[in-house]
Motif scaffolding. Sequence first.
Motif, PDB file in Angstrom:
ATOM      1  N   GLU A  17       0.811  -1.224   0.000  1.00 47.84           N
ATOM      2  CA  GLU A  17       0.000   0.000   0.000  1.00 47.84           C
ATOM      3  C   GLU A  17       0.846   1.276   0.000  1.00 47.84           C
ATOM      4  O   GLU A  17       1.979   1.282   0.482  1.00 47.84           O
TER       5      GLU A  17
ATOM      6  N   TRP B 245       1.594   5.596   0.599  1.00 43.93           N
ATOM      7  CA  TRP B 245       1.554   6.541   1.713  1.00 43.93           C
ATOM      8  C   TRP B 245       0.484   7.618   1.535  1.00 43.93           C
ATOM      9  O   TRP B 245       0.169   8.334   2.477  1.00 43.93           O
TER      10      TRP B 245
ATOM     11  N   ARG C 141      -9.693   0.017   2.776  1.00 42.95           N
ATOM     12  CA  ARG C 141     -10.242  -0.412   1.490  1.00 42.95           C
ATOM     13  C   ARG C 141      -9.982  -1.900   1.229  1.00 42.95           C
ATOM     14  O   ARG C 141     -10.736  -2.545   0.508  1.00 42.95           O
TER      15      ARG C 141
ATOM     16  N   LYS D 205       2.281  -4.828   3.549  1.00 40.33           N
ATOM     17  CA  LYS D 205       3.476  -3.987   3.515  1.00 40.33           C
ATOM     18  C   LYS D 205       3.014  -2.561   3.222  1.00 40.33           C
ATOM     19  O   LYS D 205       2.533  -2.271   2.128  1.00 40.33           O
TER      20      LYS D 205
ATOM     21  N   GLY E 123       7.230   2.958   3.053  1.00 40.71           N
ATOM     22  CA  GLY E 123       8.319   3.215   3.987  1.00 40.71           C
ATOM     23  C   GLY E 123       8.195   4.496   4.793  1.00 40.71           C
ATOM     24  O   GLY E 123       8.735   4.582   5.902  1.00 40.71           O
TER      25      GLY E 123
ATOM     26  N   HIS F  90      11.752  -4.381  -0.333  1.00 41.46           N
ATOM     27  CA  HIS F  90      11.198  -4.865  -1.605  1.00 41.46           C
ATOM     28  C   HIS F  90      11.605  -6.325  -1.848  1.00 41.46           C
ATOM     29  O   HIS F  90      10.816  -7.119  -2.356  1.00 41.46           O
TER      30      HIS F  90
ATOM     31  N   THR G  41      -1.530  -1.139  -4.390  1.00 41.18           N
ATOM     32  CA  THR G  41      -1.832   0.209  -4.854  1.00 41.18           C
ATOM     33  C   THR G  41      -0.524   0.963  -4.845  1.00 41.18           C
ATOM     34  O   THR G  41       0.168   1.000  -3.820  1.00 41.18           O
ATOM     35  N   GLY G  42      -0.170   1.544  -5.970  1.00 43.92           N
ATOM     36  CA  GLY G  42       1.094   2.278  -6.029  1.00 43.92           C
ATOM     37  C   GLY G  42       1.419   2.678  -7.450  1.00 43.92           C
ATOM     38  O   GLY G  42       0.518   2.819  -8.292  1.00 43.92           O
ATOM     39  N   SER G  43       2.695   2.855  -7.710  1.00 45.31           N
ATOM     40  CA  SER G  43       3.132   3.347  -9.019  1.00 45.31           C
ATOM     41  C   SER G  43       3.081   2.234 -10.067  1.00 45.31           C
ATOM     42  O   SER G  43       3.007   1.046  -9.733  1.00 45.31           O
TER      43      SER G  43
ATOM     44  N   ALA H 274       6.016  -0.225  -9.554  1.00 50.03           N
ATOM     45  CA  ALA H 274       5.773  -1.218  -8.499  1.00 50.03           C
ATOM     46  C   ALA H 274       4.771  -2.262  -8.982  1.00 50.03           C
ATOM     47  O   ALA H 274       4.924  -3.462  -8.737  1.00 50.03           O
TER      48      ALA H 274
ATOM     49  N   LEU I  45      -3.059   1.468  -9.883  1.00 52.84           N
ATOM     50  CA  LEU I  45      -1.805   2.188 -10.151  1.00 52.84           C
ATOM     51  C   LEU I  45      -2.063   3.676 -10.399  1.00 52.84           C
ATOM     52  O   LEU I  45      -3.061   4.215  -9.950  1.00 52.84           O
ATOM     53  N   GLY I  46      -1.164   4.303 -11.116  1.00 46.17           N
ATOM     54  CA  GLY I  46      -1.250   5.757 -11.275  1.00 46.17           C
ATOM     55  C   GLY I  46      -2.329   6.197 -12.244  1.00 46.17           C
ATOM     56  O   GLY I  46      -3.082   5.396 -12.801  1.00 46.17           O
TER      57      GLY I  46
ATOM     58  N   CYS J 296      -4.069   9.521  -6.794  1.00 46.14           N
ATOM     59  CA  CYS J 296      -3.978   8.786  -8.063  1.00 46.14           C
ATOM     60  C   CYS J 296      -4.977   9.337  -9.078  1.00 46.14           C
ATOM     61  O   CYS J 296      -4.657   9.520 -10.243  1.00 46.14           O
TER      62      CYS J 296
ATOM     63  N   GLU K  94       2.738  11.090 -15.244  1.00 45.35           N
ATOM     64  CA  GLU K  94       1.892  11.486 -14.120  1.00 45.35           C
ATOM     65  C   GLU K  94       2.644  12.530 -13.284  1.00 45.35           C
ATOM     66  O   GLU K  94       3.812  12.320 -12.935  1.00 45.35           O
TER      67      GLU K  94
ATOM     68  N   PHE L 110     -13.737   0.937  -7.350  1.00 45.57           N
ATOM     69  CA  PHE L 110     -12.683   1.901  -7.644  1.00 45.57           C
ATOM     70  C   PHE L 110     -11.574   1.186  -8.414  1.00 45.57           C
ATOM     71  O   PHE L 110     -11.090   0.139  -7.987  1.00 45.57           O
TER      72      PHE L 110
HETATM   73  P1  NAP Z   1       5.209   3.340  -4.955  1.00 47.98           P
HETATM   74  O1  NAP Z   1       6.574   3.888  -4.852  1.00 47.98           O
HETATM   75  O2  NAP Z   1       4.925   2.373  -6.023  1.00 47.98           O
HETATM   76  O3  NAP Z   1       4.894   2.688  -3.519  1.00 47.98           O
HETATM   77  C1  NAP Z   1       3.676   2.028  -3.243  1.00 47.98           C
HETATM   78  C2  NAP Z   1       3.957   0.841  -2.361  1.00 47.98           C
HETATM   79  O4  NAP Z   1       4.666  -0.112  -3.132  1.00 47.98           O
HETATM   80  C3  NAP Z   1       4.856   1.157  -1.174  1.00 47.98           C
HETATM   81  O5  NAP Z   1       4.494   0.344  -0.091  1.00 47.98           O
HETATM   82  C4  NAP Z   1       6.234   0.784  -1.695  1.00 47.98           C
HETATM   83  O6  NAP Z   1       7.139   0.471  -0.675  1.00 47.98           O
HETATM   84  C5  NAP Z   1       5.882  -0.447  -2.490  1.00 47.98           C
HETATM   85  N1  NAP Z   1       6.818  -0.805  -3.540  1.00 47.98           N
HETATM   86  C6  NAP Z   1       7.313  -0.006  -4.511  1.00 47.98           C
HETATM   87  N2  NAP Z   1       8.106  -0.739  -5.349  1.00 47.98           N
HETATM   88  C7  NAP Z   1       8.088  -2.003  -4.864  1.00 47.98           C
HETATM   89  C8  NAP Z   1       8.714  -3.218  -5.272  1.00 47.98           C
HETATM   90  N3  NAP Z   1       9.497  -3.278  -6.351  1.00 47.98           N
HETATM   91  N4  NAP Z   1       8.490  -4.327  -4.528  1.00 47.98           N
HETATM   92  C9  NAP Z   1       7.695  -4.281  -3.445  1.00 47.98           C
HETATM   93  N5  NAP Z   1       7.075  -3.171  -3.016  1.00 47.98           N
HETATM   94  C10 NAP Z   1       7.263  -2.044  -3.721  1.00 47.98           C
HETATM   95  O7  NAP Z   1       4.137   4.449  -5.095  1.00 47.98           O
HETATM   96  P2  NAP Z   1       4.014   5.765  -4.210  1.00 47.98           P
HETATM   97  O8  NAP Z   1       4.951   6.759  -4.769  1.00 47.98           O
HETATM   98  O9  NAP Z   1       4.130   5.441  -2.771  1.00 47.98           O
HETATM   99  O10 NAP Z   1       2.493   6.137  -4.470  1.00 47.98           O
HETATM  100  C11 NAP Z   1       2.127   6.943  -5.508  1.00 47.98           C
HETATM  101  C12 NAP Z   1       1.631   6.143  -6.678  1.00 47.98           C
HETATM  102  O11 NAP Z   1       0.524   5.344  -6.293  1.00 47.98           O
HETATM  103  C13 NAP Z   1       1.112   7.080  -7.747  1.00 47.98           C
HETATM  104  O12 NAP Z   1       1.469   6.617  -9.022  1.00 47.98           O
HETATM  105  C14 NAP Z   1      -0.389   6.998  -7.545  1.00 47.98           C
HETATM  106  O13 NAP Z   1      -1.110   7.367  -8.668  1.00 47.98           O
HETATM  107  C15 NAP Z   1      -0.565   5.575  -7.141  1.00 47.98           C
HETATM  108  N6  NAP Z   1      -1.838   5.374  -6.410  1.00 47.98           N
HETATM  109  C16 NAP Z   1      -2.840   4.682  -7.023  1.00 47.98           C
HETATM  110  C17 NAP Z   1      -4.069   4.529  -6.381  1.00 47.98           C
HETATM  111  C18 NAP Z   1      -5.189   3.771  -7.041  1.00 47.98           C
HETATM  112  O14 NAP Z   1      -6.114   3.357  -6.364  1.00 47.98           O
HETATM  113  N7  NAP Z   1      -5.169   3.562  -8.350  1.00 47.98           N
HETATM  114  C19 NAP Z   1      -4.270   5.060  -5.108  1.00 47.98           C
HETATM  115  C20 NAP Z   1      -3.232   5.768  -4.516  1.00 47.98           C
HETATM  116  C21 NAP Z   1      -2.012   5.902  -5.183  1.00 47.98           C
HETATM  117  P3  NAP Z   1       8.287   1.519  -0.233  1.00 47.98           P
HETATM  118  O15 NAP Z   1       7.587   2.729   0.268  1.00 47.98           O
HETATM  119  O16 NAP Z   1       9.024   0.798   0.830  1.00 47.98           O
HETATM  120  O17 NAP Z   1       9.107   1.801  -1.461  1.00 47.98           O
END
Ligand code: NAP
Length: 460
Positions: free
Chosen positions: A128, A130, A139, A154, A157, A187, A205-207, A210, A229-230, A262, A359, A425
């Motif tokens: 998830e 931040w 959610r 997880k 960070g 990771h 949920t993340g980039s 990821a 994702l983004g 996002c 993005e 969503f």
């Molecule tokens: P992120 O860097 O991808 O981090 C998200 C989560 O993934 C964190 O817990 C991160 O851990 C972990 N992570 C990243 N790379 C990983 C890997 N290779 N292996 C395992 N875990 C990994 O994203 P963010 O910068 O925190 O969040 C922003 C992104 O999330 C934006 O692109 C945004 O649009 C997207 N987002 C999407 C939604 C949706 O519902 N579609 C909602 C909210 C955000 P660490 O922190 O330890 O790196």
Amino acid sequence: MTYQSLSPFDGKLIKGFDDINASEYEAKLAAAQTCYESWRHTSYADRAVIIAKAAKLLHEQADVFARIMTQEMGKRIGEARGEVEFSSRILAYYAKNAERFLAPVKLHPTVGEAHMESSPIGVIFGVEPWNFPYYQLARIAGPHLMAGNTLVVKHAGIVPQCALAFEKLLLDAGAPVGLYTNLFISHEQSDKVVDDPRIKGVCLTGSVAAGRSIAARAGKNLKVSSMELGGSDAFIVLEDADLDLTIPWAVWGRMYNTGQTCCAAKRFIVVDKVADAFLERFQAALTALKAGDPLDEKTTLGPLSSEAALVQLLKQVDLAVAKGARLVMGGKRIDRPGSYMQPSILTDIKPDNPAFRDEFFGPVALFFRVKDEAAAIALANDSDFGLGGSVWTRDVARGQQVASKVETGMMFINNIDWSDAELPFGGIKDSGYGRELGDMGIQQFVNKKLVRTATMHAPA
Ligand code: NAP
């Protein structure tokens, strides 16, 4: 150290946490699996007692939870409180409605009787971000725990205290050990969790980066996954839009959570006839925002979540300008302590500019002027992302027709009420796959089993 609470308001380290070691890892995974063996047979009513209690506690302690979030990632305190209350409502909603969503569904075969049964599948691994430190957890926890699964999570960070607070919330609500487990892992350790045979599903949920990494790992293990994702959502303003309504939403849509959402409005696509008026009023509204302490209720512009996030965004803006875009306003860090950025508008962004497809995760609006509705739809669809978007028009039927033509997972007409406990969503294309929340969300990690009964007969 992967997990550090660092205030983006003044850059001070609040607290650091070590990653778990191999024996802690084993104990936590084993507890999640053991808990699943009994939780799967626990009735909906008994599950609901715990999840509803967690909802109640979260509501009662909203201010405490909100302050932890504000200190760790800079969300303004009013927004933070709103997120906590919404997270509470999500938990309460699934405590009440999960059984209805997962009730057997009768089918109508040509011969005999058939129905679909729903059953949990096991321990689910959540990864998830931040930007919504509790909503993202609620959610997945509300639907998936009520469905009878257990969770290991997880978190990002930079929000370790939020991660611990949410785990404690469930324990305080009476959850058995192993029902919801926070994992402070790197990771690399996260890859190990995806590979672990006790894990039966993975939601992230993340980039996009990821998502690619975790989805590939889940795929290799043939594990079901959902990826949120983004996005680079279009905010389409048609010539008949009511600007008195549209402008406040444009500001909110871009600036809520200091632009780190996002499904934030990121690309403002405005029909020529109202483009000048929109831009002038949008710029004036953004100029009025005042940077300050996110714990102060009067602050209208908070910091970005971290110094790294700010540096990355400034670089993106510089590159966009170097490749021909024009800054209408902003573009620089604010001259004060902490990770603050000026509200910014970029325009003249041509398709060969990286800004056209990337993005922007912060207070930077991309402004596009188009000739008409058809051009607005074409531009909205010229994106690698497909999360959400909105249409602004006095003609609701027209807005709905435009919404149908935009290729995303969610569209909003004259609002951007992004999320609701009962609405699905999620997105398409690089914004991921699967849905969280709603009927679709709760079905994501459930075995849908066909059971068919027919009168005794020999095969033909
Ligand atoms: P992120 O860097 O991808 O981090 C998200 C989560 O993934 C964190 O817990 C991160 O851990 C972990 N992570 C990243 N790379 C990983 C890997 N290779 N292996 C395992 N875990 C990994 O994203 P963010 O910068 O925190 O969040 C922003 C992104 O999330 C934006 O692109 C945004 O649009 C997207 N987002 C999407 C939604 C949706 O519902 N579609 C909602 C909210 C955000 P660490 O922190 O330890 O790196």
